[in-house]
Design a protein around this motif. Structure first.
Motif, PDB file in Angstrom:
ATOM      1  N   VAL A  83       1.461  -1.113   0.039  1.00 57.24           N
ATOM      2  CA  VAL A  83      -0.104   0.022  -0.440  1.00 57.24           C
ATOM      3  C   VAL A  83       0.679   1.330  -0.408  1.00 57.24           C
ATOM      4  CG1 VAL A  83      -2.116   1.469   1.410  1.00 57.24           C
ATOM      5  CG2 VAL A  83      -1.864  -1.056   1.427  1.00 57.24           C
ATOM      6  N   GLY A  84       0.583   2.038  -0.208  1.00 57.84           N
ATOM      7  CA  GLY A  84       0.973   3.767  -0.710  1.00 57.84           C
ATOM      8  C   GLY A  84      -0.309   4.550  -0.798  1.00 57.84           C
ATOM      9  N   VAL A  85       0.147   5.884   0.192  1.00 57.81           N
ATOM     10  CA  VAL A  85      -0.323   6.859   1.115  1.00 57.81           C
ATOM     11  C   VAL A  85       0.344   7.544   0.586  1.00 57.81           C
ATOM     12  CG1 VAL A  85      -1.770   8.031   2.457  1.00 57.81           C
ATOM     13  CG2 VAL A  85      -2.129   4.919   2.241  1.00 57.81           C
ATOM     14  N   ARG A  86      -0.436   8.836   0.125  1.00 57.37           N
ATOM     15  CA  ARG A  86       0.530  10.234  -0.120  1.00 57.37           C
ATOM     16  C   ARG A  86      -0.440  11.518   0.865  1.00 57.37           C
ATOM     17  NH1 ARG A  86      -0.250  13.633  -5.631  1.00 57.37           N
ATOM     18  NH2 ARG A  86      -1.995  14.262  -4.475  1.00 57.37           N
ATOM     19  N   THR A 132      -2.379   4.123  -3.760  1.00 60.11           N
ATOM     20  CA  THR A 132      -3.086   3.043  -4.292  1.00 60.11           C
ATOM     21  C   THR A 132      -2.414   2.106  -3.610  1.00 60.11           C
ATOM     22  OG1 THR A 132      -1.842   2.248  -6.810  1.00 60.11           O
ATOM     23  CG2 THR A 132      -0.208   3.445  -5.277  1.00 60.11           C
ATOM     24  N   SER A 133      -2.393   0.719  -4.394  1.00 62.52           N
ATOM     25  CA  SER A 133      -2.002  -0.617  -3.998  1.00 62.52           C
ATOM     26  C   SER A 133      -1.328  -1.512  -4.840  1.00 62.52           C
ATOM     27  CB  SER A 133      -3.091  -1.447  -2.995  1.00 62.52           C
ATOM     28  OG  SER A 133      -4.050  -1.045  -4.010  1.00 62.52           O
ATOM     29  N   ALA A 134      -0.703  -2.587  -4.325  1.00 58.62           N
ATOM     30  CA  ALA A 134      -0.776  -4.193  -5.873  1.00 58.62           C
ATOM     31  C   ALA A 134      -0.095  -5.139  -5.138  1.00 58.62           C
ATOM     32  CB  ALA A 134       1.151  -2.962  -6.152  1.00 58.62           C
ATOM     33  N   GLY A 135      -0.697  -5.901  -5.726  1.00 50.88           N
ATOM     34  CA  GLY A 135      -0.218  -7.530  -5.121  1.00 50.88           C
ATOM     35  C   GLY A 135      -1.783  -8.077  -5.073  1.00 50.88           C
ATOM     36  N   ALA A 136      -2.140  -9.213  -3.913  1.00 53.23           N
ATOM     37  CA  ALA A 136      -2.650  -9.554  -4.048  1.00 53.23           C
ATOM     38  C   ALA A 136      -3.921  -9.828  -3.314  1.00 53.23           C
ATOM     39  CB  ALA A 136      -2.420 -11.279  -2.663  1.00 53.23           C
ATOM     40  N   ASN A 144      -7.292  -0.962  -3.216  1.00 55.99           N
ATOM     41  CA  ASN A 144      -8.215   0.105  -3.428  1.00 55.99           C
ATOM     42  C   ASN A 144      -9.644   0.331  -3.207  1.00 55.99           C
ATOM     43  OD1 ASN A 144      -5.888   0.514  -5.129  1.00 55.99           O
ATOM     44  ND2 ASN A 144      -6.464  -0.516  -6.697  1.00 55.99           N
ATOM     45  N   ASN A 145     -10.647  -0.656  -3.295  1.00 60.90           N
ATOM     46  CA  ASN A 145     -11.812  -0.612  -2.836  1.00 60.90           C
ATOM     47  C   ASN A 145     -12.091   0.247  -1.251  1.00 60.90           C
ATOM     48  OD1 ASN A 145     -12.739  -1.368  -4.878  1.00 60.90           O
ATOM     49  ND2 ASN A 145     -12.906  -3.783  -4.251  1.00 60.90           N
ATOM     50  N   PHE A 146     -11.152   0.127  -0.533  1.00 58.41           N
ATOM     51  CA  PHE A 146     -10.924   0.884   0.891  1.00 58.41           C
ATOM     52  C   PHE A 146     -10.472   2.506   1.360  1.00 58.41           C
ATOM     53  CE2 PHE A 146      -8.426   1.674   4.750  1.00 58.41           C
ATOM     54  CZ  PHE A 146      -9.425   1.066   5.319  1.00 58.41           C
ATOM     55  N   LEU A 147      -9.318   2.677   0.140  1.00 58.24           N
ATOM     56  CA  LEU A 147      -8.617   3.662  -0.676  1.00 58.24           C
ATOM     57  C   LEU A 147     -10.002   4.565  -0.608  1.00 58.24           C
ATOM     58  CD1 LEU A 147      -5.136   2.406  -1.262  1.00 58.24           C
ATOM     59  CD2 LEU A 147      -5.612   3.877   1.458  1.00 58.24           C
ATOM     60  N   GLU A 148     -10.448   4.055  -1.748  1.00 57.00           N
ATOM     61  CA  GLU A 148     -11.203   5.024  -2.576  1.00 57.00           C
ATOM     62  C   GLU A 148     -12.453   5.272  -1.385  1.00 57.00           C
ATOM     63  OE1 GLU A 148     -12.358   2.583  -5.543  1.00 57.00           O
ATOM     64  OE2 GLU A 148     -10.939   2.242  -6.963  1.00 57.00           O
ATOM     65  N   LYS A 149     -12.951   4.775  -0.495  1.00 62.53           N
ATOM     66  CA  LYS A 149     -13.653   5.420   0.201  1.00 62.53           C
ATOM     67  C   LYS A 149     -13.433   6.474   1.032  1.00 62.53           C
ATOM     68  CE  LYS A 149     -16.769   0.806   0.433  1.00 62.53           C
ATOM     69  NZ  LYS A 149     -16.302  -0.227   1.571  1.00 62.53           N
ATOM     70  N   ARG A 150     -11.652   6.110   1.272  1.00 62.62           N
ATOM     71  CA  ARG A 150     -11.432   7.459   2.595  1.00 62.62           C
ATOM     72  C   ARG A 150     -11.370   8.447   0.931  1.00 62.62           C
ATOM     73  NH1 ARG A 150     -12.594   3.385   4.800  1.00 62.62           N
ATOM     74  NH2 ARG A 150     -13.383   3.173   6.199  1.00 62.62           N
ATOM     75  N   PHE A 151     -10.712   8.487   0.308  1.00 64.68           N
ATOM     76  CA  PHE A 151     -10.408   9.668  -0.543  1.00 64.68           C
ATOM     77  C   PHE A 151     -11.819   9.973  -1.989  1.00 64.68           C
ATOM     78  CE2 PHE A 151      -6.875   8.484   0.449  1.00 64.68           C
ATOM     79  CZ  PHE A 151      -5.689   9.719   0.225  1.00 64.68           C
ATOM     80  N   LEU A 209      -1.441   2.128   7.025  1.00 64.45           N
ATOM     81  CA  LEU A 209      -2.433   0.056   7.781  1.00 64.45           C
ATOM     82  C   LEU A 209      -2.961   0.157   7.788  1.00 64.45           C
ATOM     83  CD1 LEU A 209       0.860   1.614  11.437  1.00 64.45           C
ATOM     84  CD2 LEU A 209       1.117  -0.710   9.581  1.00 64.45           C
ATOM     85  N   ALA A 210      -4.309   0.793   8.384  1.00 65.53           N
ATOM     86  CA  ALA A 210      -5.869   0.856   8.536  1.00 65.53           C
ATOM     87  C   ALA A 210      -5.765  -0.509   7.369  1.00 65.53           C
ATOM     88  CB  ALA A 210      -6.374   1.752   8.537  1.00 65.53           C
ATOM     89  N   CYS A 211      -5.850   0.079   5.731  1.00 70.42           N
ATOM     90  CA  CYS A 211      -6.158  -0.913   5.191  1.00 70.42           C
ATOM     91  C   CYS A 211      -4.666  -1.765   4.687  1.00 70.42           C
ATOM     92  CB  CYS A 211      -5.553   0.892   3.397  1.00 70.42           C
ATOM     93  SG  CYS A 211      -5.693  -0.515   2.046  1.00 70.42           S
ATOM     94  N   LEU A 212      -4.126  -1.989   4.921  1.00 69.93           N
ATOM     95  CA  LEU A 212      -3.637  -3.114   5.353  1.00 69.93           C
ATOM     96  C   LEU A 212      -4.454  -4.918   5.819  1.00 69.93           C
ATOM     97  CD1 LEU A 212      -1.161  -4.286   3.389  1.00 69.93           C
ATOM     98  CD2 LEU A 212       0.127  -4.017   5.523  1.00 69.93           C
ATOM     99  N   GLN A 213      -4.417  -4.046   7.206  1.00 73.50           N
ATOM    100  CA  GLN A 213      -5.102  -4.408   7.835  1.00 73.50           C
ATOM    101  C   GLN A 213      -6.858  -4.661   7.696  1.00 73.50           C
ATOM    102  OE1 GLN A 213      -4.482  -4.377  12.349  1.00 73.50           O
ATOM    103  NE2 GLN A 213      -6.591  -2.732  11.757  1.00 73.50           N
ATOM    104  N   ASN A 214      -7.003  -4.080   6.847  1.00 72.52           N
ATOM    105  CA  ASN A 214      -8.845  -4.562   6.735  1.00 72.52           C
ATOM    106  C   ASN A 214      -8.822  -5.503   5.912  1.00 72.52           C
ATOM    107  OD1 ASN A 214     -11.155  -3.309   4.577  1.00 72.52           O
ATOM    108  ND2 ASN A 214     -11.688  -2.933   6.341  1.00 72.52           N
ATOM    109  N   VAL A 215      -7.898  -5.397   4.661  1.00 66.43           N
ATOM    110  CA  VAL A 215      -7.776  -6.464   3.564  1.00 66.43           C
ATOM    111  C   VAL A 215      -7.607  -7.652   3.949  1.00 66.43           C
ATOM    112  CG1 VAL A 215      -7.969  -4.443   1.650  1.00 66.43           C
ATOM    113  CG2 VAL A 215      -5.425  -5.956   2.271  1.00 66.43           C
ATOM    114  N   LEU A 216      -6.478  -7.847   5.114  1.00 67.66           N
ATOM    115  CA  LEU A 216      -6.056  -8.882   5.792  1.00 67.66           C
ATOM    116  C   LEU A 216      -7.248  -9.854   6.368  1.00 67.66           C
ATOM    117  CD1 LEU A 216      -1.870  -8.160   5.588  1.00 67.66           C
ATOM    118  CD2 LEU A 216      -3.713  -9.768   3.411  1.00 67.66           C
ATOM    119  N   GLY A 217      -7.691  -8.601   6.927  1.00 69.75           N
ATOM    120  CA  GLY A 217      -9.098  -9.091   8.087  1.00 69.75           C
ATOM    121  C   GLY A 217      -7.850 -10.301   9.217  1.00 69.75           C
ATOM    122  N   ALA A 218      -6.922  -9.139  10.247  1.00 72.58           N
ATOM    123  CA  ALA A 218      -6.598  -9.168  11.188  1.00 72.58           C
ATOM    124  C   ALA A 218      -5.718  -8.199  11.105  1.00 72.58           C
ATOM    125  CB  ALA A 218      -5.218 -10.778  11.127  1.00 72.58           C
TER     126      ALA A 218
END
Length: 292
Positions: free
Chosen positions: A68-71, A197-201, A207-214, A238-247
């Motif tokens: 995940v990358g955030v500006r 933005t994000s990349a990977g599995a 991206n859906n999580f980040l789009e809601k924040r923006f 951190l919140a984005c990665l935590q949310n998509v990993l579900g842990a």
């Protein structure tokens, strides 16, 4: 009269040929429309697709990592999972974060050898630019050069696309002005600047999580730029990665690097700093924390 074996032999060969054709047809159907069009990078399918490039995108997802990358207003952060695949590895030698210059760095997601080869070329590109021009390479130009290289790898039969996605961060100094920059480059050679933005599995979920924040305000199609502080920027990632990993994340399971107005260097966050940010995130109950 009894049939002659000389008469039945051609018939048997014809039946075997038809059976072979049916089997080949079933195999083509099983493989889908890509059959035959994915054997060379330079061959377009009738639908106008380059399957080898699409396979490179799949290689990024099969890496099993999400980045995940955030500006923010005065900083940028890149964050990724940290997995040590073998107990005998030295954990300190396993990383997906790379500094290109002292002030520009990136996170690579995908095939590690491809990533290291690309990092070597980008470092040479940045050093050559500074030698020729007398100042550090801008982040946008470095992203453009990375994209140019990736695109060349899609148009020669003796090459293959690089199975990596890179998220590049840095701060461009324009006189008295300092501008945080976040770019993403993919195997097709496409690059663009992002707010996040994000990349990977788990790229789509992230991206859906980040789009809601923006998300844009009512009646507008332009995404908001929330002007996040440094702490908010890190905690949103951190919140984005935590949310998509579900842990819940642990400091040892992730690695993060930042650039800031008051410290332009591409800096890795220590385990204690990550733990502090995770604790602050757990105490939040707002839009950034994802519990709205």
């Amino acid at each position: 009269p009894r049939a002659s074996p000389h008469v039945s032999a051609p018939s048997a060969r014809l039946s075997a040929a038809r059976a072979s054709q049916r089997a080949e047809h079933k195999e083509r159907m099983a493989r889908g429309s890509s059959a035959g069009y994915d054997r060379h990078i330079t061959i377009f399918s009738p639908e106008g697709r380059l399957y080898q490039v699409e396979y490179a995108f799949k290689a990024i997802k099969t890496s099993g990592l999400t980045s995940v990358g955030v500006r923010g207003a005065d900083s940028c952060v890149v964050l990724t999972q940290r997995k040590v695949p073998d107990k005998l590895y030295d954990p300190e030698s396993v990383t997906n974060m790379y500094a290109i210059t002292p002030n520009i760095g990136l996170v690579m997601t995908g095939i590690v050898p491809d990533a290291r080869a690309s990092v070597k070329k980008l470092r040479e590109e940045a050093a050559k630019f500074k030698f020729n021009n007398g100042y550090d390479i801008p982040v946008s130009y470095l992203a453009k050069r990375a994209a140019d290289t990736a695109q060349v790898y899609t148009q020669h039969a003796n090459m293959r696309p690089l199975g990596i996605a890179m998220i590049i961060i840095g701060i461009d100094v324009e006189g008295e002005k300092k501008v945080p920059q976040l770019f993403r480059c993919d195997p097709a050679g496409y690059y663009v600047g992002y707010k996040a933005t994000s990349a990977g599995a788990k790229e789509q979920e992230a991206n859906n999580f980040l789009e809601k924040r923006f998300k844009p305000p009512a009646g507008s199609n332009v995404a908001v730029d929330p002007k996040l502080s440094h702490d908010d920027t890190v905690q949103l990632a951190l919140a984005c990665l935590q949310n998509v990993l579900g842990a819940d994340l642990k400091a040892n399971d992730i690695e993060a690097c930042v650039v800031r107005h008051d410290n332009l260097a591409f800096t890795r966050l220590s385990a204690d700093e990550l733990e502090t940010q995770l604790t602050a995130l757990a105490e939040r109950d707002d839009d950034i924390a994802g519990r709205d």
